[in-house]
Design a protein around this motif. Sequence first.
Motif, PDB file in Angstrom:
ATOM      1  N   THR A 158       0.850  -1.131  -0.031  1.00  0.00           N
ATOM      2  CA  THR A 158       0.062   0.166  -0.125  1.00  0.00           C
ATOM      3  C   THR A 158       1.019   1.284   0.187  1.00  0.00           C
ATOM      4  O   THR A 158       1.935   1.091   0.346  1.00  0.00           O
ATOM      5  N   GLU A 170      -3.340  -1.005   7.039  1.00  0.00           N
ATOM      6  CA  GLU A 170      -4.525  -1.784   6.022  1.00  0.00           C
ATOM      7  C   GLU A 170      -4.849  -3.014   6.707  1.00  0.00           C
ATOM      8  O   GLU A 170      -6.164  -3.477   6.582  1.00  0.00           O
ATOM      9  N   TYR A 171      -4.281  -3.664   7.547  1.00  0.00           N
ATOM     10  CA  TYR A 171      -4.780  -4.594   8.342  1.00  0.00           C
ATOM     11  C   TYR A 171      -5.418  -4.258   9.947  1.00  0.00           C
ATOM     12  O   TYR A 171      -6.301  -4.685  10.312  1.00  0.00           O
ATOM     13  N   THR A 230      -5.692  -1.116  -1.934  1.00  0.00           N
ATOM     14  CA  THR A 230      -5.521  -0.935  -0.416  1.00  0.00           C
ATOM     15  C   THR A 230      -6.731  -1.156   0.116  1.00  0.00           C
ATOM     16  O   THR A 230      -6.955  -1.839   1.054  1.00  0.00           O
ATOM     17  N   ILE A 278      -7.423  -4.921   0.509  1.00  0.00           N
ATOM     18  CA  ILE A 278      -6.844  -5.522   1.683  1.00  0.00           C
ATOM     19  C   ILE A 278      -7.687  -5.247   3.041  1.00  0.00           C
ATOM     20  O   ILE A 278      -7.859  -6.183   3.682  1.00  0.00           O
ATOM     21  N   SER A 327      -9.283  -8.265   5.009  1.00  0.00           N
ATOM     22  CA  SER A 327      -8.813  -8.214   6.527  1.00  0.00           C
ATOM     23  C   SER A 327     -10.180  -8.070   7.568  1.00  0.00           C
ATOM     24  O   SER A 327     -10.486  -8.871   8.424  1.00  0.00           O
ATOM     25  N   HIS A 376      -5.107  -7.406  -7.821  1.00  0.00           N
ATOM     26  CA  HIS A 376      -5.243  -8.242  -6.513  1.00  0.00           C
ATOM     27  C   HIS A 376      -4.282  -9.519  -6.323  1.00  0.00           C
ATOM     28  O   HIS A 376      -4.516 -10.177  -5.339  1.00  0.00           O
ATOM     29  N   THR A 390      -2.086  -9.854  -3.361  1.00  0.00           N
ATOM     30  CA  THR A 390      -3.208 -10.215  -2.193  1.00  0.00           C
ATOM     31  C   THR A 390      -3.536 -11.267  -1.996  1.00  0.00           C
ATOM     32  O   THR A 390      -3.725 -11.978  -0.865  1.00  0.00           O
ATOM     33  N   TRP A 434      -2.899 -13.929   1.332  1.00  0.00           N
ATOM     34  CA  TRP A 434      -3.852 -14.757   2.084  1.00  0.00           C
ATOM     35  C   TRP A 434      -4.355 -16.128   2.076  1.00  0.00           C
ATOM     36  O   TRP A 434      -4.752 -16.983   2.761  1.00  0.00           O
TER      37      TRP A 434
END
Length: 130
Positions: A9, A34-35, A62, A65, A69, A101, A104, A108
Motif C-alpha cells: 500500500t 491496512e490490517y 489498499t 486488503i 482483513s 489483486h 493479495t 491470504w
Amino acid sequence: MKESAPKYTDKESIESLIKKLNLPPLTPDSQDWEYTSADSSRVDEFITYYENNQLNKNEKFTLMIVIISSFDDYLSEGIGTENNKLWNRIKQNLLQDYELHINTIHYWALDKSDLEDCFSITPYIREMRT
C-alpha cells in the motif's frame, strides 16, 4: 511492458481512504495500517464503496486488503450470518480486478501452509487460485 500488480500500500492511497471512509488515522507509529484498520462490522459498507465509487488502482488495491482483513475478522468472530453473500461479492470483485489483486490473493492463500494453521479466510481465498 505490462505493469505489475502492487505489492504494498502507499501513503497517498491510505490517506485518501481515511478521508473517504472515516478510517483510523495514519500515525508515525502506524504499522500494517491496512490490517489494523479492519472492521468486521463494516465489511458490507467497504465492499459497497469499492463497487460504487471511482477509485484509482492503488486505492482499490489498499481497500481490498481492508475488505479482506475485515472479512477475515468477521469469520473469526463467528458472528455473521452473511458469509456466503459477502464472500461472493468479494470474490466477484477479486475476479474483476484479478491482475490488480494477485499478490493479495497469494498472501491470504498461505500457499505453503496447512489449513489447520491459517487465516479464517484462507479456505475462501484458495478458491481464487488459478
